[in-house]
Design an enzyme around this catalytic site. Structure first.
Site, mmCIF file in Angstrom:
data_model
loop_
_atom_site.group_PDB
_atom_site.id
_atom_site.type_symbol
_atom_site.label_atom_id
_atom_site.label_comp_id
_atom_site.label_asym_id
_atom_site.label_seq_id
_atom_site.Cartn_x
_atom_site.Cartn_y
_atom_site.Cartn_z
ATOM 1 N N GLU A 20 0.884 -1.172 0.000
ATOM 2 C CA GLU A 20 0.000 0.000 0.000
ATOM 3 C C GLU A 20 0.916 1.213 0.000
ATOM 4 O O GLU A 20 1.488 1.561 1.031
ATOM 5 C CB GLU A 20 -0.906 -0.012 1.238
ATOM 6 C CG GLU A 20 -1.817 -1.231 1.346
ATOM 7 C CD GLU A 20 -2.823 -1.349 0.212
ATOM 8 O OE1 GLU A 20 -3.064 -0.348 -0.482
ATOM 9 O OE2 GLU A 20 -3.340 -2.453 -0.005
ATOM 10 N N CYS A 45 -2.303 9.033 2.895
ATOM 11 C CA CYS A 45 -2.012 8.555 1.532
ATOM 12 C C CYS A 45 -3.134 8.998 0.610
ATOM 13 O O CYS A 45 -2.908 9.238 -0.576
ATOM 14 C CB CYS A 45 -1.872 7.044 1.539
ATOM 15 S SG CYS A 45 -3.228 6.196 2.341
HETATM 16 P P1 NAP Z 1 8.555 5.018 4.343
HETATM 17 O O1 NAP Z 1 9.687 5.944 4.487
HETATM 18 O O2 NAP Z 1 8.454 4.197 3.104
HETATM 19 O O3 NAP Z 1 8.607 4.057 5.631
HETATM 20 C C1 NAP Z 1 7.609 3.096 5.852
HETATM 21 C C2 NAP Z 1 8.193 1.958 6.679
HETATM 22 O O4 NAP Z 1 9.186 1.286 5.900
HETATM 23 C C3 NAP Z 1 8.877 2.422 7.953
HETATM 24 O O5 NAP Z 1 8.569 1.506 8.984
HETATM 25 C C4 NAP Z 1 10.331 2.346 7.559
HETATM 26 O O6 NAP Z 1 11.192 2.154 8.648
HETATM 27 C C5 NAP Z 1 10.361 1.105 6.695
HETATM 28 N N1 NAP Z 1 11.527 0.963 5.833
HETATM 29 C C6 NAP Z 1 12.434 1.914 5.476
HETATM 30 N N2 NAP Z 1 13.370 1.362 4.665
HETATM 31 C C7 NAP Z 1 13.061 0.053 4.524
HETATM 32 C C8 NAP Z 1 13.645 -1.041 3.808
HETATM 33 N N3 NAP Z 1 14.741 -0.890 3.084
HETATM 34 N N4 NAP Z 1 13.045 -2.237 3.869
HETATM 35 C C9 NAP Z 1 11.923 -2.417 4.593
HETATM 36 N N5 NAP Z 1 11.322 -1.413 5.289
HETATM 37 C C10 NAP Z 1 11.884 -0.202 5.270
HETATM 38 O O7 NAP Z 1 7.151 5.765 4.476
HETATM 39 P P2 NAP Z 1 6.732 6.890 5.528
HETATM 40 O O8 NAP Z 1 7.457 8.132 5.152
HETATM 41 O O9 NAP Z 1 6.813 6.366 6.904
HETATM 42 O O10 NAP Z 1 5.177 7.033 5.193
HETATM 43 C C11 NAP Z 1 4.639 7.910 4.255
HETATM 44 C C12 NAP Z 1 4.302 7.202 2.973
HETATM 45 O O11 NAP Z 1 3.399 6.126 3.219
HETATM 46 C C13 NAP Z 1 3.604 8.111 1.978
HETATM 47 O O12 NAP Z 1 4.119 7.883 0.697
HETATM 48 C C14 NAP Z 1 2.148 7.660 2.064
HETATM 49 O O13 NAP Z 1 1.394 7.947 0.920
HETATM 50 C C15 NAP Z 1 2.321 6.200 2.281
HETATM 51 N N6 NAP Z 1 1.106 5.605 2.842
HETATM 52 C C16 NAP Z 1 0.346 4.782 2.047
HETATM 53 C C17 NAP Z 1 -0.850 4.252 2.536
HETATM 54 C C18 NAP Z 1 -1.718 3.352 1.693
HETATM 55 O O14 NAP Z 1 -2.581 2.691 2.253
HETATM 56 N N7 NAP Z 1 -1.548 3.306 0.385
HETATM 57 C C19 NAP Z 1 -1.249 4.572 3.838
HETATM 58 C C20 NAP Z 1 -0.447 5.398 4.614
HETATM 59 C C21 NAP Z 1 0.735 5.900 4.100
HETATM 60 P P3 NAP Z 1 11.958 3.399 9.335
HETATM 61 O O15 NAP Z 1 10.950 4.055 10.174
HETATM 62 O O16 NAP Z 1 13.027 2.721 10.099
HETATM 63 O O17 NAP Z 1 12.486 4.244 8.217
#
Ligand code: NAP
Length: 473
Positions: free
Chosen positions: A247, A281
């Site tokens: 997602e 999102c």
């Molecule tokens: P993110 O930077 O992608 O981080 C999400 C999660 O992934 C965090 O727990 C992060 O850990 C982890 N992560 C980072 N690098 C990784 C790797 N190499 N392998 C596995 N996991 C890893 O996203 P965010 O900034 O927290 O959230 C915002 C984004 O989420 C936006 O783009 C938003 O649109 C999207 N979102 C989508 C939905 C949906 O349902 N489509 C819902 C909510 C949010 P760390 O905290 O340690 O970096």
């Protein structure tokens, strides 16, 4: 005096390591809490504990665990709301709203646990058939992994753990390191409600030792990830042979046609753009307005924006708190400046103080600005004018994303054409793109996801597999 650190959990047991992470409020830098960290060995032990677990609670017991967790959260809803506001910088009303949504997730997950999921097929229905019956039943997976983002730090976690518990599948959660406090408190509620330890581990730690080990491990059957497009695509490239539920980001349009109820359109534009500090999102990230009504719509949206008081997240008067950190606010400021350099006009807002960014209306936004082509995760309301419905639909479909959308119109033909034409996971007529209930199917296509839906009912399918069996009676 600081409270003791919250701990990560290995199969229900607290991890009391000396390595800790301090979480600070994005508003004023004050300490919101401390958490202990896990190691690579903890990660591997959590997977081993999950896959070795055989004593799956009955449906009744799982429903009871979810119901007891819901009741415990009800009793502590204000405390949980304040934890969200403190670590994420979201206005208190957003924390309260999120706790309410989480209560719904738990209620629906408990209900679905009790629902029979089997199908029956009579086999004498074809010339090739026989007088037998085929039955299906859903079986738990060995081990699921959930990786969650910062923007809904409780509800995103509940949307992973609730359906996994309902399906009877052990799960390992890696919450966002920006907002782990409420996730760990939520895990405590689940254990206190009777969840067997091996059915849940919660791990935080260096990406290479925790998240990447979880993603690549051959004993993990499904990775359910919610977060950004780059991390989601990296997971898709490295996970290997397992189920993926991705997602990812969004760039959702709100299309406002010239037959729209303007008051409704303005309310939806403001709520869609500014709720949760624009960090949903499914936030409205582009407002596509038919040119005849654009001046009046814009005037009213500027007026409406004055109601969205931006400030200390814990003040009752605040409607918009901070974004997640100062770097994100600086990025948003940059994309606004780029748009202005290309001819756009800031009509209200735009001022930044640390991680606080005033809700901002930007008009005359060129179609190729980074602000509206990529995802701008903050309280921006960019207005683009369109000549008619076809122009709006083409523009709406023009980005790499396909999560959700909203269309404001009183014309059913226009609504139906939009529903058929928009290339995205959801089309909401006369509602914000983010509207849903917690058990309805939710999820995007294109860069927003693989088209596998979440929402309690669909997510349970992700955390289980269908076993088919047949009997000669
Ligand atoms: P993110 O930077 O992608 O981080 C999400 C999660 O992934 C965090 O727990 C992060 O850990 C982890 N992560 C980072 N690098 C990784 C790797 N190499 N392998 C596995 N996991 C890893 O996203 P965010 O900034 O927290 O959230 C915002 C984004 O989420 C936006 O783009 C938003 O649109 C999207 N979102 C989508 C939905 C949906 O349902 N489509 C819902 C909510 C949010 P760390 O905290 O340690 O970096």
């Amino acid at each position: 005096m600081q409270p003791p650190p919250l701990t990560c959990f290995l199969a229900g047991q607290p991890i009391r390591s000396a390595d800790t992470l301090t979480i600070r409020s994005p508003f004023d830098g004050s300490v919101s809490g401390t958490v202990t960290l896990a190691t690579r060995a903890d990660t591997e032990a959590a997977i081993a504990a999950a896959t070795a677990f055989r004593d799956t609670p009955s449906r009744y017991q799982r429903a009871e665990i979810l119901e007891k967790t819901r009741a415990a959260l009800e009793a502590r809803r204000e405390e949980f709301a304040r934890t969200i506001s403190s670590e994420a910088g979201l206005a208190l009303r957003e924390g309260r709203y999120e706790v309410g949504r989480t209560i719904d997730v738990l209620r629906f997950a408990a209900m679905e646990t009790l629902r029979d999921d089997g199908q029956t097929f009579s086999c004498d229905i074809s010339a090739q058939g026989k007088p037998r019956k085929i039955f299906t039943t859903r079986e738990p997976l060995r081990c699921a992994v959930a990786i969650t983002p910062f923007n809904h730090p409780l509800n995103q976690v509940a949307h992973k753990l609730g359906p996994a518990i309902a399906a009877g599948t052990p799960i390992i959660l890696k919450p966002s390191e920006k907002t782990p406090l409420v996730a760990l408190k939520f895990a405590e509620l689940l254990y206190a409600a009777g969840l067997p330890g091996p059915m849940l581990s919660v791990l935080l730690g260096p990406t290479a030792d925790v998240a990447e080990v979880l993603v690549k491990h051959p004993d993990v059957d499904v990775v359910a990830f919610t977060g950004s497009v780059p991390v989601g695509k990296r997971i898709a490239a490295t996970a290997g042979y397992k189920k993926l539920v991705l997602e990812l980001g969004g760039n959702d349009p709100l299309i406002v046609l010239d037959d729209a109820d303007l008051d409704l359109a303005v309310t939806l534009a403001a709520e869609g753009s500014y709720r949760n500090s624009g960090q949903r999102c499914t936030a409205v990230k582009r407002i596509l307005v038919q040119d005849g009504i654009a001046p009046e719509f814009t005037r009213r949206l500027v007026e409406k924006t004055r109601e969205y008081v931006c400030g200390n997240p814990l003040d009752e008067a605040t409607k918009v708190g901070t974004v997640i950190d100062e770097a994100s606010a600086v990025y948003l400021e940059t994309v606004v400046k780029e748009a202005v350099a290309a001819g756009a006009k800031v009509l209200i807002g735009g001022e930044r103080r640390g991680a606080l960014l005033q809700p901002t209306v930007i008009a005359d936004v060129p179609r190729d600005c980074r602000m509206v082509v990529a995802e701008s995760f903050g309280p921006l309301a960019p207005i683009l004018t369109v000549s008619d419905l076809d122009d709006a639909l083409t523009l709406a479909n023009s980005t790499a994303y396909g999560l959700s959308s909203g269309v404001v119109t009183t014309n059913l033909n226009s609504a139906m054409k939009a529903i058929r034409t928009l290339r995205c996971g959801t089309v909401n007529i006369n509602e914000v793109p983010g509207f849903r209930v917690e058990n309805s199917p939710f999820g995007g296509i294109k860069d927003s996801g693989l088209g596998i839906k979440e929402g309690v009912i669909e997510a349970m399918k992700g955390y289980s597999y269908v076993k088919t069996f047949s009997l000669p009676w």
